[in-house]
Design a protein around this motif. Sequence first.
Motif, mmCIF file in Angstrom:
data_model
loop_
_atom_site.group_PDB
_atom_site.id
_atom_site.type_symbol
_atom_site.label_atom_id
_atom_site.label_comp_id
_atom_site.label_asym_id
_atom_site.label_seq_id
_atom_site.Cartn_x
_atom_site.Cartn_y
_atom_site.Cartn_z
ATOM 1 N N GLY A 27 34.991 36.308 -34.824
ATOM 2 C CA GLY A 27 34.876 35.839 -36.205
ATOM 3 C C GLY A 27 33.918 34.666 -36.316
ATOM 4 N N LEU A 30 30.413 36.068 -36.175
ATOM 5 C CA LEU A 30 30.069 36.680 -37.449
ATOM 6 C C LEU A 30 29.811 35.641 -38.527
ATOM 7 N N ASN A 31 30.439 34.513 -38.381
ATOM 8 C CA ASN A 31 30.324 33.460 -39.375
ATOM 9 C C ASN A 31 29.246 32.446 -39.008
ATOM 10 N N ALA A 102 41.747 40.453 -41.222
ATOM 11 C CA ALA A 102 40.360 40.417 -40.772
ATOM 12 C C ALA A 102 39.414 40.419 -41.963
ATOM 13 N N ALA A 103 39.871 40.899 -43.112
ATOM 14 C CA ALA A 103 39.029 40.899 -44.313
ATOM 15 C C ALA A 103 38.624 39.482 -44.694
ATOM 16 N N TYR A 105 37.925 37.052 -42.590
ATOM 17 C CA TYR A 105 36.785 36.718 -41.737
ATOM 18 C C TYR A 105 35.524 37.416 -42.227
ATOM 19 N N LEU A 106 35.649 38.683 -42.601
ATOM 20 C CA LEU A 106 34.495 39.428 -43.100
ATOM 21 C C LEU A 106 33.964 38.781 -44.378
ATOM 22 N N ALA A 107 34.857 38.394 -45.277
ATOM 23 C CA ALA A 107 34.428 37.745 -46.522
ATOM 24 C C ALA A 107 33.692 36.441 -46.231
ATOM 25 N N ALA A 109 32.089 35.678 -43.470
ATOM 26 C CA ALA A 109 30.807 36.015 -42.861
ATOM 27 C C ALA A 109 29.795 36.446 -43.917
ATOM 28 N N LEU A 110 30.225 37.304 -44.843
ATOM 29 C CA LEU A 110 29.319 37.725 -45.920
ATOM 30 C C LEU A 110 28.839 36.514 -46.714
ATOM 31 N N ALA A 120 33.987 39.604 -51.744
ATOM 32 C CA ALA A 120 34.167 38.479 -50.814
ATOM 33 C C ALA A 120 34.805 37.290 -51.528
#
Length: 169
Positions: A27, A30-31, A102-103, A105-107, A109-110, A120
Motif C-alpha cells: 500500500g 502504491l501510495n 483494501a479499497a 488504500y486504492l482510493a 493511491a488514486l 475515491a
Amino acid sequence: MPQVQPLPGDFAVTSVRGQVGLLISVGEWLNGSRFGHWDHAFVYVGDDQLVEAEPGGARLANLDEYQGRPVAWSTGHVELTEEQRTAIVAAARSFIGVPYSAADYLALALWHFHLRIAWARTVMASRRSMICSELCDAAYDVAGVHLFSDGREPGDVTPADLANVIGAA
C-alpha cells in the motif's frame, strides 16, 4: 512500554511486522511511499487499551501488544481539552467492528496520483470501512479536532501524515 505516558485520546504511530506489514508496504508503494516507516496508527483509550483498525476490522487491543516496537505519541504535540479527549475516546470506541478495506488504500493511491475520481473521494470519506490512520483522524474529527489544515479531503490521511503532525516523520 511507552517512554511517554499517553493520555486517553492521544494517538500513536508505529511499525508493523510480518505479513500484515508486507501488505501495508505494498500500500505504501502504491501510495508513492507516503507512509514511510510509520505504517500503523491507533488511538489510546485509557486503561492500557487502544482502538485500532486491522484487516479483521477495528478492535480494542492491549497496549502491551506494541512492546518493543518504536512508537511515537501525539502526547505533548496535540493539545486537547478533557472534553475533546472524552469525545475522541468515545468516537474511537464507536468504530470498533468497522471493516478494514483494501479499497481505502486504492482510493488513497488514486488520490496520490491525482486521479480525483468521485469513487475515491467517496471511499476515503466513508466511515463504513477505514484503515488505521483514517480511524484516528475520524475519531478526532468527531470530537471537533482537525489535525490537518491543508484542505485535504476527509479520509486522505496516512500514518506518515499523522507522524508529520507530531514531528515524528
